[in-house]
Design an enzyme around this catalytic site. Sequence first.
Site, PDB file in Angstrom:
ATOM      1  N   SER A   1       9.730   5.338  -3.151  1.00 54.70           N
ATOM      2  CA  SER A   1       9.504   4.375  -2.072  1.00 54.70           C
ATOM      3  C   SER A   1       8.483   4.968  -1.121  1.00 54.70           C
ATOM      4  O   SER A   1       8.476   6.192  -0.894  1.00 54.70           O
ATOM      5  CB  SER A   1      10.823   4.135  -1.316  1.00 54.70           C
ATOM      6  OG  SER A   1      10.571   3.548  -0.060  1.00 54.70           O
TER       7      SER A   1
ATOM      8  N   HIS B   1       2.541   4.821  -4.732  1.00 50.47           N
ATOM      9  CA  HIS B   1       3.153   5.999  -5.353  1.00 50.47           C
ATOM     10  C   HIS B   1       3.282   5.719  -6.849  1.00 50.47           C
ATOM     11  O   HIS B   1       2.890   4.632  -7.330  1.00 50.47           O
ATOM     12  CB  HIS B   1       4.499   6.313  -4.696  1.00 50.47           C
ATOM     13  CG  HIS B   1       5.426   5.137  -4.604  1.00 50.47           C
ATOM     14  ND1 HIS B   1       5.948   4.520  -5.711  1.00 50.47           N
ATOM     15  CD2 HIS B   1       5.885   4.446  -3.530  1.00 50.47           C
ATOM     16  CE1 HIS B   1       6.719   3.525  -5.339  1.00 50.47           C
ATOM     17  NE2 HIS B   1       6.689   3.445  -4.014  1.00 50.47           N
TER      18      HIS B   1
ATOM     19  N   HIS C   1       4.545   2.321  -8.030  1.00 54.33           N
ATOM     20  CA  HIS C   1       3.561   1.227  -8.035  1.00 54.33           C
ATOM     21  C   HIS C   1       2.618   1.362  -9.223  1.00 54.33           C
ATOM     22  O   HIS C   1       2.254   0.359  -9.859  1.00 54.33           O
ATOM     23  CB  HIS C   1       2.696   1.275  -6.766  1.00 54.33           C
ATOM     24  CG  HIS C   1       3.409   0.989  -5.497  1.00 54.33           C
ATOM     25  ND1 HIS C   1       3.518   1.910  -4.484  1.00 54.33           N
ATOM     26  CD2 HIS C   1       4.040  -0.131  -5.054  1.00 54.33           C
ATOM     27  CE1 HIS C   1       4.173   1.384  -3.471  1.00 54.33           C
ATOM     28  NE2 HIS C   1       4.514   0.135  -3.791  1.00 54.33           N
TER      29      HIS C   1
ATOM     30  N   GLN D   1       7.398  -9.745   7.819  1.00 52.37           N
ATOM     31  CA  GLN D   1       8.666  -9.335   7.186  1.00 52.37           C
ATOM     32  C   GLN D   1       9.310  -8.160   7.910  1.00 52.37           C
ATOM     33  O   GLN D   1      10.308  -7.616   7.449  1.00 52.37           O
ATOM     34  CB  GLN D   1       8.492  -9.055   5.693  1.00 52.37           C
ATOM     35  CG  GLN D   1       7.681  -7.812   5.351  1.00 52.37           C
ATOM     36  CD  GLN D   1       7.431  -7.689   3.851  1.00 52.37           C
ATOM     37  OE1 GLN D   1       6.670  -8.448   3.276  1.00 52.37           O
ATOM     38  NE2 GLN D   1       8.087  -6.733   3.213  1.00 52.37           N
TER      39      GLN D   1
ATOM     40  N   GLY E   1       9.408  -4.283  -8.639  1.00 57.73           N
ATOM     41  CA  GLY E   1      10.331  -3.199  -8.999  1.00 57.73           C
ATOM     42  C   GLY E   1      11.774  -3.578  -8.693  1.00 57.73           C
ATOM     43  O   GLY E   1      12.073  -4.139  -7.630  1.00 57.73           O
TER      44      GLY E   1
ATOM     45  N   GLY F   1       0.821  -1.213   0.000  1.00 61.51           N
ATOM     46  CA  GLY F   1       0.000   0.000   0.000  1.00 61.51           C
ATOM     47  C   GLY F   1       0.846   1.250   0.000  1.00 61.51           C
ATOM     48  O   GLY F   1       2.024   1.222  -0.358  1.00 61.51           O
TER      49      GLY F   1
ATOM     50  N   LYS G   1      13.985  -1.772  -7.690  1.00 60.95           N
ATOM     51  CA  LYS G   1      14.523  -1.057  -6.519  1.00 60.95           C
ATOM     52  C   LYS G   1      14.855  -2.026  -5.396  1.00 60.95           C
ATOM     53  O   LYS G   1      15.837  -1.867  -4.694  1.00 60.95           O
ATOM     54  CB  LYS G   1      13.522  -0.011  -6.018  1.00 60.95           C
ATOM     55  CG  LYS G   1      14.171   1.005  -5.108  1.00 60.95           C
ATOM     56  CD  LYS G   1      13.231   1.525  -4.089  1.00 60.95           C
ATOM     57  CE  LYS G   1      13.362   0.698  -2.864  1.00 60.95           C
ATOM     58  NZ  LYS G   1      12.463   0.956  -1.801  1.00 60.95           N
ATOM     59  N   ASP G   2      13.996  -3.068  -5.244  1.00 57.91           N
ATOM     60  CA  ASP G   2      14.235  -4.082  -4.209  1.00 57.91           C
ATOM     61  C   ASP G   2      14.953  -5.262  -4.861  1.00 57.91           C
ATOM     62  O   ASP G   2      14.383  -6.348  -5.015  1.00 57.91           O
ATOM     63  CB  ASP G   2      12.912  -4.505  -3.579  1.00 57.91           C
ATOM     64  CG  ASP G   2      12.212  -3.325  -2.925  1.00 57.91           C
ATOM     65  OD1 ASP G   2      12.805  -2.696  -2.044  1.00 57.91           O
ATOM     66  OD2 ASP G   2      11.075  -3.006  -3.327  1.00 57.91           O
TER      67      ASP G   2
ATOM     68  N   GLN H   1      15.131  -8.619  -3.093  1.00 55.62           N
ATOM     69  CA  GLN H   1      13.786  -9.219  -3.069  1.00 55.62           C
ATOM     70  C   GLN H   1      13.473  -9.848  -4.434  1.00 55.62           C
ATOM     71  O   GLN H   1      12.909 -10.947  -4.501  1.00 55.62           O
ATOM     72  CB  GLN H   1      12.758  -8.146  -2.733  1.00 55.62           C
ATOM     73  CG  GLN H   1      11.315  -8.582  -2.915  1.00 55.62           C
ATOM     74  CD  GLN H   1      10.334  -7.580  -2.334  1.00 55.62           C
ATOM     75  OE1 GLN H   1      10.159  -7.534  -1.131  1.00 55.62           O
ATOM     76  NE2 GLN H   1       9.677  -6.801  -3.161  1.00 55.62           N
TER      77      GLN H   1
HETATM   78  O1  PAF Z   1       7.907  -4.973  -1.903  1.00 56.14           O
HETATM   79  C1  PAF Z   1       6.949  -4.996  -1.112  1.00 56.14           C
HETATM   80  O2  PAF Z   1       6.160  -4.064  -1.051  1.00 56.14           O
HETATM   81  C2  PAF Z   1       6.750  -6.203  -0.218  1.00 56.14           C
HETATM   82  O3  PAF Z   1       7.954  -6.722   0.199  1.00 56.14           O
HETATM   83  C3  PAF Z   1       5.867  -7.292  -0.864  1.00 56.14           C
HETATM   84  C4  PAF Z   1       6.525  -7.884  -2.097  1.00 56.14           C
HETATM   85  C5  PAF Z   1       4.517  -6.715  -1.240  1.00 56.14           C
HETATM   86  C6  PAF Z   1       5.652  -8.438   0.128  1.00 56.14           C
HETATM   87  O4  PAF Z   1       5.032  -7.993   1.291  1.00 56.14           O
END
Ligand code: PAF
Length: 279
Positions: free
Chosen positions: A180, A30, A33, A57, A142, A27, A144-145, A148
Amino acid sequence: MQLCRTVAQVRALRPRFERLGFVPTMGSLHDGHLGLIRRAKATCGAVAVSVFVNPIQFAPGEDLERYPRDLERDLELAQGAGADFVFAPEPSELYPAGFSSRVDVGLTHGAENAARPGHFSGVATVVAKLFNIVQPTVAVFGQKDAEQCAVIRRLAADLDLPVKIDIAPTAREPDGLAMSSRNSYLSPVERAAAAAVSRALGAAQARFHSGERDPDVLRIAVAAVLGAEPLAQTQYVAFADPDSLAPLSTPARRMLLSLAVRFGRTRLIDNVLLDAGGI
Ligand code: PAF
């Protein structure tokens, strides 16, 4: 656009879409997203967005409580970007009493994993659940992460999840700051200082493009920019293999340069893929 609050509602809706793009978010949407949502829509013709601040997390002491939440605003923005439905469950919907499973992808080399132990297991667990619930054709994340992204690519490949992982370039503000949700924590002075992060990446990238391949030399270029910004507290400057995340200390033609830098109480991450191309 429909709002689903339960897994059952998503399952009932899913058969309406043949191909479905998916953008998982926490959520506080921005423009970054919204770009991912438009990209997923363009690829699949329909797109689902999840809005869920995933408690597992966040480590104790991190920003779970103060993480910005505004579902009404997120719904409006998601709809404007073309979302067909938003899945916004309560924590108890995804983690009911008795929940005890964890997905551990095992990419343990990364600098972000070292800085946030347990974080990626929380991410992999919720993303695996969301993929099983939403059953997307393509899921968009993205760059950016970056760490991830590597974890999720590994998760999908290792567990044979029937979803294509699409990584979109980092969306940036005009001064280069990576978009972000956490940028909203920055005071105006910190916000101005935070542009140093992308400038530091740019300095290393320029050296790389002019032929420098040695992480130790590139690290000095990064440190010079961050060191000149008094508000920047560098947590790490890491060079790694972009897929395995194994640290690189010798010259390489392809490396992921990642940074984590604090400005006051706000921790920002950013990265750039340095790729000389060829074999
Ligand atoms: O990147 C994020 O916003 C979060 O890590 C995700 C992938 C939605 C998992 O909670």
